[in-house]
Enzyme design. Structure first.
Site, short mmCIF file in Angstrom:
data_model
loop_
_atom_site.label_atom_id
_atom_site.label_comp_id
_atom_site.label_asym_id
_atom_site.label_seq_id
_atom_site.Cartn_x
_atom_site.Cartn_y
_atom_site.Cartn_z
N HIS A 190 0.72 -1.18 0.07
CA HIS A 190 0.03 0.06 -0.10
C HIS A 190 0.85 1.21 0.03
O HIS A 190 0.42 2.10 -0.66
CB HIS A 190 -1.00 -0.06 1.24
CG HIS A 190 -2.22 -0.58 0.98
ND1 HIS A 190 -2.67 -1.70 1.98
CD2 HIS A 190 -3.13 -0.66 0.00
CE1 HIS A 190 -3.77 -2.15 1.35
NE2 HIS A 190 -4.01 -1.29 0.09
N ARG A 292 -7.36 -5.96 -17.57
CA ARG A 292 -7.37 -7.14 -16.54
C ARG A 292 -9.04 -7.39 -16.38
O ARG A 292 -9.48 -6.99 -15.20
CB ARG A 292 -6.66 -6.70 -15.37
CG ARG A 292 -5.25 -6.62 -15.21
CD ARG A 292 -4.76 -6.27 -13.99
NE ARG A 292 -3.32 -6.87 -13.75
CZ ARG A 292 -2.24 -5.57 -13.75
NH1 ARG A 292 -2.82 -4.49 -13.87
NH2 ARG A 292 -1.24 -5.90 -13.70
N ARG A 328 -7.21 -8.83 -22.02
CA ARG A 328 -6.83 -10.23 -21.71
C ARG A 328 -7.89 -11.16 -21.01
O ARG A 328 -8.67 -10.53 -20.38
CB ARG A 328 -5.74 -9.88 -20.34
CG ARG A 328 -5.18 -11.15 -19.75
CD ARG A 328 -4.18 -11.06 -18.63
NE ARG A 328 -4.69 -10.51 -17.52
CZ ARG A 328 -3.82 -10.18 -16.51
NH1 ARG A 328 -2.55 -10.35 -16.48
NH2 ARG A 328 -4.50 -9.82 -15.31
N GLU A 416 4.63 -14.62 -19.32
CA GLU A 416 4.96 -14.27 -17.76
C GLU A 416 5.66 -15.45 -17.28
O GLU A 416 5.89 -15.50 -16.08
CB GLU A 416 3.53 -14.36 -17.11
CG GLU A 416 2.62 -13.16 -17.66
CD GLU A 416 1.23 -13.38 -17.11
OE1 GLU A 416 1.13 -12.53 -16.11
OE2 GLU A 416 0.42 -14.00 -17.55
N ASN A 439 5.64 -8.56 -13.79
CA ASN A 439 5.49 -8.90 -12.62
C ASN A 439 5.39 -10.34 -12.19
O ASN A 439 6.05 -10.67 -11.24
CB ASN A 439 3.86 -8.47 -11.99
CG ASN A 439 3.36 -6.86 -12.31
OD1 ASN A 439 4.47 -6.15 -12.42
ND2 ASN A 439 2.30 -6.61 -12.57
N ASP A 440 4.99 -11.28 -13.10
CA ASP A 440 4.70 -12.54 -12.86
C ASP A 440 6.13 -13.00 -13.22
O ASP A 440 6.68 -14.16 -12.98
CB ASP A 440 3.66 -13.18 -13.61
CG ASP A 440 2.49 -13.28 -12.76
OD1 ASP A 440 2.68 -13.73 -11.40
OD2 ASP A 440 1.34 -12.85 -12.99
N ARG A 450 5.63 -12.48 -5.43
CA ARG A 450 5.64 -10.91 -5.81
C ARG A 450 4.93 -10.13 -4.60
O ARG A 450 5.12 -9.02 -4.71
CB ARG A 450 4.68 -10.61 -7.07
CG ARG A 450 3.33 -11.26 -6.98
CD ARG A 450 2.79 -11.10 -8.41
NE ARG A 450 2.23 -9.89 -8.51
CZ ARG A 450 1.28 -9.83 -9.79
NH1 ARG A 450 1.24 -10.79 -11.00
NH2 ARG A 450 0.90 -8.61 -10.25
N CYS A 487 3.54 -5.05 -20.29
CA CYS A 487 2.54 -4.54 -19.43
C CYS A 487 2.65 -4.86 -18.07
O CYS A 487 1.70 -4.61 -17.20
CB CYS A 487 1.13 -5.09 -20.15
SG CYS A 487 1.12 -6.85 -19.69
#
Ligand code: PEP
Ligand code: MG
Length: 556
Positions: A190, A292, A328, A416, A439-440, A450, A487
């Protein structure tokens, strides 16, 4: 820089340079467990006192939520909901009725939930900070102590903390708190999200932070992930001023994405639904690089109908009429479990039936979604491309491409999984484009969750192994003459964006708020210097060296 200057390092999450004195949040309320068991009369009184304290905390958080906007308002409302959570309130009530004083009950009930959330891991584990924050606020209300949290400084200051609760960060004034540095937290915590929204430099997972006291002057470099303690004041001030001038350029950037020597790079936005797409359309982005679709249906017990899906997708397509929208298919599972798709029994969901793999047991979900996408695309003016998440084999890519093309859609897949990166040339032969989900890809390459704060140094897309895989995919895209997007959040880092472009990446998509910084930076560099930065970064052995090498190549 002189050797005498102490430098701390951490994981950089929001770029920028700031100089100023350190402030620390006020202490959390002290709690000493009681040894007394309450009498029956006292139990009734304590239940009332506890309920009033929890209600007071929730009301204050709700007031602050209504005085805020955007993510800050959402974060504050979510924290207020924890203070109103029936499960938590009744757990504490039961403990009081069994003889515990209100403060002890608040602590024990929070621990029950915190243990449970920690066990569940992922996003739920990240909420433990919020739970503990609610507990501390209730403890303060019970004892009449001041609300725990961040002091309001008189002049621009740098906020240091072990970890920041959302309720602390959500109310920050970026004119007065000009950078955030925490000892804990990951790039997706956060703290990081709020720092991004406020546009202030942020570094997390900095060891040794506690040794730096209130009032110490520090220079925070949110790009390099460094904190210089008591630097030379004139040079530090100049660095911060230079950064401010850059920030002004960013504020003025209006697109389109293009290097200084005129090479086009699409700067795109990641969105979740029609509302976020409409908000993104006010930013200088050339389209959507990642929609997403799962996020709109996370709380559903049953799959949405085709008609519902068409309405949801039209909301995004219509906000970007005439522009590219990459949608996606459902990335259900792992950190985004969906009741109508995933089994709660899965032992290792990040490595389980996630993303495109759900079509194995439930092919009808993917078929229906592709029908809905095709139908929404046909009714809109957006240039719709569709891609599948979590592809690991060439056969999966070929199968998906056939299904999408059969419906007249431009077909791609996400890269990914390291297997897909290694097979990029063969996968690109099957599809029209690929988009790298850093990210992945980082999580799976580094075998590091992650969401884990402890592993933040590993879940850094500047890790050489990750850069190397990204570069292989980009090179394969160049060789095939097909678009390669990024992305994941790596595309939000202006320095890394230049490196990615230098590798051959053709579009960059991330949180819309990052677009201007990425676009402005690209506008200041040539393709040759980006290629040089990519070469230099790929030649290093760790993220800090990679950042330094890229930065030097671009400024040289
Ligand atoms: C990614 O993994 O980089 C990505 C963009 O997908 P998500 O963050 O939704 O998993
Ligand atoms: Mg992903």
């Amino acid at each position: 820089m002189s050797d005498a200057i102490q430098q701390l390092t951490g994981t950089p999450v929001v770029s920028g340079i700031a100089y100023g004195p350190v402030i620390w949040p006020g202490p959390r309320p002290e709690f000493v467990a009681s040894t007394v068991e309450l009498s029956d009369v006292d139990r009734v009184r304590e239940v009332d006192r506890f309920s009033a304290a929890a209600a007071d905390v929730a009301a204050k958080l709700r007031d602050r939520a209504s005085a805020s906007t955007g993510v800050a308002a959402e974060v504050l409302s979510a924290t207020a909901s924890l203070a109103e959570d029936r499960g938590w309130l009744s757990a504490a009530g039961k403990l009081i009725n069994a003889g515990s004083p209100a403060a002890d009950a608040a602590v024990a009930a929070t621990k029950q939930f915190a243990d449970l959330f920690t066990k569940l891991g992922g996003l739920m584990a990240e909420r433990v900070t919020d739970l503990n924050d609610v507990r501390d606020r209730v403890l303060a209300a019970l004892t009449g102590s001041p609300e725990p949290g961040v002091p309001v400084p008189d002049s621009p200051s740098i906020l240091f903390a072990d970890d920041l609760a959302p309720a602390d960060t959500a109310g920050l004034d970026p004119q007065l708190v000009v950078a955030l540095v925490t000892r804990l937290g990951g790039p997706t915590s956060h703290t990081a999200i709020i720092a991004r929204q406020l546009g202030i430099p942020c570094i997390v997972a900095v060891g040794d932070l506690a040794t730096i006291g209130t009032g110490t002057s520090v220079l925070v470099d949110g790009t390099a992930g460094t904190v210089d303690v008591e630097p030379e004041p004139a040079a530090a001030r100049a660095a911060a001023t230079h950064w401010q001038a850059q920030a002004d350029l960013v504020a003025a950037w209006a697109g389109p994405g293009r290097t200084a020597d005129g090479i086009d790079v699409a700067v795109l936005a990641n969105v979740a639904d029609g509302a976020s797409a409409r908000a993104a359309s006010s930013k200088p982005v050339a389209g959507i690089g990642l929609f997403r679709t799962e996020l709109a249906f996370l709380d559903r017990a049953a799959a949405p109908t085709i008609a519902e899906q068409v309405t949801s997708y039209r909301g995004v397509f219509d906000a970007f009429s005439g522009l590219k929208v990459v949608i996606r298919t459902l990335d259900a599972g792992s950190d985004k479990p969906m009741k109508f798709v995933n089994s709660p029994e899965e032992a290792n969901p990040a490595l389980g039936v996630r993303g495109n793999r759900i079509a194995g047991a439930q092919p009808e979900l993917r078929e229906a979604q592709l029908d809905a996408i095709a139908s929404a695309a046909a009714a809109s003016d957006a240039d719709v491309w569709v891609m599948a998440p979590m592809i690991a084999t060439v056969a999966e890519a070929a199968e998906f491409a056939a299904l999408a093309r059969g419906r007249g859609l431009t077909a791609g897949v996400m890269i990914e999984v390291p297997a897909a990166a290694l097979l990029a040339p063969a996968i690109l032969a099957e599809v029209d484009f690929v988009s790298i989900g850093t990210n992945d890809l980082t999580q799976y390459t580094m075998a590091a969750d992650r969401m884990s704060a402890e592993l933040a140094a590993l879940t850094d897309p500047w890790q050489p192994a990750v850069l190397s895989l990204v570069s292989m995919v980009a090179a394969a895209g160049r060789a095939a003459g097909k678009p390669v997007g990024v992305c994941g959040e790596a595309a939000a880092d202006p320095l890394l964006a230049c490196v990615l472009v230098g590798m051959g990446v053709t579009s960059l998509s991330s949180a819309p708020v990052a677009a201007a910084a990425v676009g402005a930076r690209l506008g200041q560099v040539t393709m040759a210097s980006c290629e040089d930065a990519a070469r230099c970064a790929l030649n290093t052995a760790d993220p800090t060296a990679a950042r330094a090498a890229a930065s030097q190549a671009l400024s040289g």
